[in-house]
Design a protein around this motif. Structure first.
Motif, mmCIF file in Angstrom:
data_model
loop_
_atom_site.group_PDB
_atom_site.id
_atom_site.type_symbol
_atom_site.label_atom_id
_atom_site.label_comp_id
_atom_site.label_asym_id
_atom_site.label_seq_id
_atom_site.Cartn_x
_atom_site.Cartn_y
_atom_site.Cartn_z
ATOM 1 N N ALA A 1 27.424 47.757 34.209
ATOM 2 C CA ALA A 1 28.619 48.365 33.616
ATOM 3 C C ALA A 1 28.567 48.231 32.110
ATOM 4 N N ALA A 2 29.480 48.924 31.444
ATOM 5 C CA ALA A 2 29.598 48.828 29.992
ATOM 6 C C ALA A 2 29.907 47.390 29.595
ATOM 7 N N PRO A 3 29.410 46.925 28.471
ATOM 8 C CA PRO A 3 29.688 45.548 28.045
ATOM 9 C C PRO A 3 31.173 45.233 27.962
ATOM 10 N N SER A 4 31.991 46.202 27.584
ATOM 11 C CA SER A 4 33.436 45.949 27.482
ATOM 12 C C SER A 4 34.044 45.675 28.851
ATOM 13 N N VAL A 5 33.515 46.324 29.896
ATOM 14 C CA VAL A 5 34.006 46.087 31.254
ATOM 15 C C VAL A 5 33.653 44.672 31.696
ATOM 16 N N LEU A 6 32.407 44.267 31.450
ATOM 17 C CA LEU A 6 31.977 42.933 31.844
ATOM 18 C C LEU A 6 32.719 41.859 31.050
ATOM 19 N N ALA A 7 32.951 42.119 29.769
ATOM 20 C CA ALA A 7 33.693 41.159 28.948
ATOM 21 C C ALA A 7 35.124 41.009 29.447
ATOM 22 N N ALA A 8 35.734 42.110 29.872
ATOM 23 C CA ALA A 8 37.111 42.045 30.388
ATOM 24 C C ALA A 8 37.163 41.214 31.662
ATOM 25 N N LEU A 9 36.153 41.345 32.526
ATOM 26 C CA LEU A 9 36.114 40.548 33.753
ATOM 27 C C LEU A 9 35.923 39.064 33.438
ATOM 28 N N GLU A 10 35.060 38.773 32.485
ATOM 29 C CA GLU A 10 34.821 37.378 32.129
ATOM 30 C C GLU A 10 36.066 36.740 31.515
ATOM 31 N N ALA A 11 36.903 37.562 30.857
ATOM 32 C CA ALA A 11 38.108 37.037 30.216
ATOM 33 C C ALA A 11 39.263 36.836 31.191
ATOM 34 N N LEU A 12 39.165 37.427 32.383
ATOM 35 C CA LEU A 12 40.232 37.277 33.376
ATOM 36 C C LEU A 12 39.935 36.048 34.228
ATOM 37 N N THR A 13 40.684 35.010 34.020
ATOM 38 C CA THR A 13 40.428 33.724 34.672
ATOM 39 C C THR A 13 40.302 33.869 36.191
ATOM 40 N N GLY A 14 39.189 33.424 36.703
ATOM 41 C CA GLY A 14 39.000 33.337 38.149
ATOM 42 C C GLY A 14 38.457 34.570 38.829
ATOM 43 N N ALA A 15 38.453 35.723 38.166
ATOM 44 C CA ALA A 15 38.077 36.963 38.855
ATOM 45 C C ALA A 15 36.629 36.932 39.346
ATOM 46 N N LEU A 16 35.700 36.589 38.474
ATOM 47 C CA LEU A 16 34.293 36.580 38.876
ATOM 48 C C LEU A 16 34.000 35.455 39.870
ATOM 49 N N ALA A 17 34.687 34.326 39.703
ATOM 50 C CA ALA A 17 34.498 33.223 40.658
ATOM 51 C C ALA A 17 34.993 33.622 42.049
ATOM 52 N N GLU A 18 36.124 34.304 42.112
ATOM 53 C CA GLU A 18 36.655 34.773 43.401
ATOM 54 C C GLU A 18 35.700 35.776 44.031
ATOM 55 N N ALA A 19 35.144 36.651 43.207
ATOM 56 C CA ALA A 19 34.192 37.635 43.735
ATOM 57 C C ALA A 19 32.959 36.939 44.290
ATOM 58 N N GLY A 20 32.450 35.958 43.538
ATOM 59 C CA GLY A 20 31.274 35.233 44.004
ATOM 60 C C GLY A 20 31.519 34.498 45.307
ATOM 61 N N GLU A 21 32.718 33.939 45.452
ATOM 62 C CA GLU A 21 33.051 33.237 46.689
ATOM 63 C C GLU A 21 33.126 34.205 47.860
ATOM 64 N N ALA A 22 33.725 35.391 47.627
ATOM 65 C CA ALA A 22 33.850 36.372 48.701
ATOM 66 C C ALA A 22 32.491 36.953 49.085
ATOM 67 N N ILE A 23 31.615 37.117 48.100
ATOM 68 C CA ILE A 23 30.284 37.688 48.358
ATOM 69 C C ILE A 23 29.349 36.660 48.982
ATOM 70 N N GLY A 24 29.553 35.392 48.626
ATOM 71 C CA GLY A 24 28.686 34.336 49.135
ATOM 72 C C GLY A 24 27.705 33.841 48.119
ATOM 73 N N GLN A 25 27.667 34.463 46.948
ATOM 74 C CA GLN A 25 26.799 34.050 45.857
ATOM 75 C C GLN A 25 27.269 34.761 44.586
ATOM 76 N N PRO A 26 26.933 34.247 43.416
ATOM 77 C CA PRO A 26 27.423 34.864 42.174
ATOM 78 C C PRO A 26 26.969 36.316 42.041
#
Length: 372
Positions: free
Chosen positions: A324-349
């Protein structure tokens, strides 16, 4: 109630018809209903209110009418430096702080009394989120959630599968766009601005039809749908509805149907038909409109996380990457817990692949490189 990484989407259905739609990011609540211990920082007699410092250094505005039960000048109700409990009644908007009230319920007063006294601004309790508000407002409604924690909190039925079907997903996606298609042809174009929201009816092929009633039918459909869209999108402030064609006199005949369409919305009020032939509507703002919630690169990022979770459920064990565009990835990284929740649901980061050449909306879920 659909729970996905970083986001909770809540739908109120009457039969198969979407009646209310809410999109919330739990890590960034809008603050409505929050209970604060606040400090008065400045009186504003010219504005009939006072400015307060809330928890986290945020600013709130206390109107004179909400400072006490007595109708009196603000200087007689509060003074600079005073510490008092308040509840947020309207989310911040347009660079302005939240609106608050000091007129608390007995239950809120009891909650305040249970907290040790102090002079520093403090968040005492979070306000109810959309699932809880709707559950309280509709106690007989069937509650279903695909989030186990949310289902347990609301005593709702838990579904291990997504509760939003394709049709409901499509309706939520459409709420992010400016166009609403009307049955039988025509469309409503929705244009929010900082000062007002304009709803413009385009009759489409009916504009040049030989049937003189074709345009009237499009406008009748538009009036009914406009009331629903205003409510679904949480549009607020001044709203102008411009019908397609028709004289002002013929438009006036649609005042009553428009009033009926707005009736289920306790926040909306039809002011009338203005001299330019535009229907004027005023809707009280409490929560942010959906176009504000959905603005920016975070929205496509969260949509990508939902898709990644779906793909992982369909084919467990895959290593996935989000390009994705860097701005999209940066927005996800700035939203507390979003990527961690995704990694937990997927089973890996979830691997992130920035691609500067991509626009916001052109993300893809791909196979991740081994070891990446």
């Amino acid at each position: 109630m659909s729970v996905s990484p970083g986001e909770v989407r809540t739908a109120l259905l009457r039969g198969d018809r979407l009646d209310e739609a809410w999109i919330e990011r739990p890590a960034r609540p809008d603050g409505v209903g929050d209970l604060h211990r606040a400090r008065v920082t400045a009186l504003a007699p010219a504005m009939a209110g006072a400015f307060l410092m809330l928890a986290g250094g945020e600013t709130g505005f206390l109107p004179e009418s909400e400072a006490s039960a007595a109708r009196q000048p603000i200087a007689r109700s509060v003074q600079e430096g005073l510490v008092l409990p308040v509840r947020v009644t309207r989310a911040p908007q347009g660079g302005k702080g939240a609106r608050v009230t000091a007129r608390l319920t007995p239950a809120e007063q009891a909650r305040v009394s249970a907290v040790p006294p102090g002079n520093a601004p403090l968040l005492l309790a979070r306000g109810p989120d959309a699932p809880l508000r709707l559950a309280r407002a509709h106690p007989a409604a069937e509650l279903v959630s695909d989030g186990a924690t949310l289902a347990a909190r609301l005593r709702a039925a838990y579904s291990p599968r997504p509760v939003f079907d394709e049709a409901l997903e499509a309706e939520f996606d459409a709420l992010a766009g400016p166009e609403v298609l009307l049955p039988g042809g025509g469309r409503i174009l929705i244009h929010p601005t900082p000062a007002l929201t304009a709803l413009d009816v385009d009759a489409g092929s009916a504009a040049g039809a030989r049937d003189p009633e074709a345009q009237r039918r499009v406008n009748e459909a538009a009036v009914a749908e406009a009331g629903r869209q205003i409510r679904l999108r949480h549009l607020a402030g001044p709203i102008l509805l411009d019908l397609a064609g028709m004289t002002v006199k013929r438009r006036a005949a649609l005042s009553e149907p428009l009033a009926r369409a707005l009736a289920p919305d306790r926040l909306a009020r039809l002011l009338g038909l203005g001299p330019l032939g535009l229907f004027e509507i005023l809707r009280q703002r409490i929560h942010p409109p959906l176009h504000e919630v959905l603005a920016g690169p975070l929205t496509p990022g969260l949509a990508a996380l939902r898709q990644a979770v779906r793909e992982a459920a369909a084919r467990p064990g895959r290593r996935l990457a989000l390009a994705a565009a860097p701005s999209v990835l940066a927005a996800l990284e700035a939203l507390t817990g979003a990527l961690a929740e995704a990694g937990e649901a997927i089973g890996q980061p979830l691997q992130l692949r920035p691609d500067p050449a991509r626009p916001w909306s052109h993300w893809t879920i791909e196979e991740a490189a081994h070891g990446g």
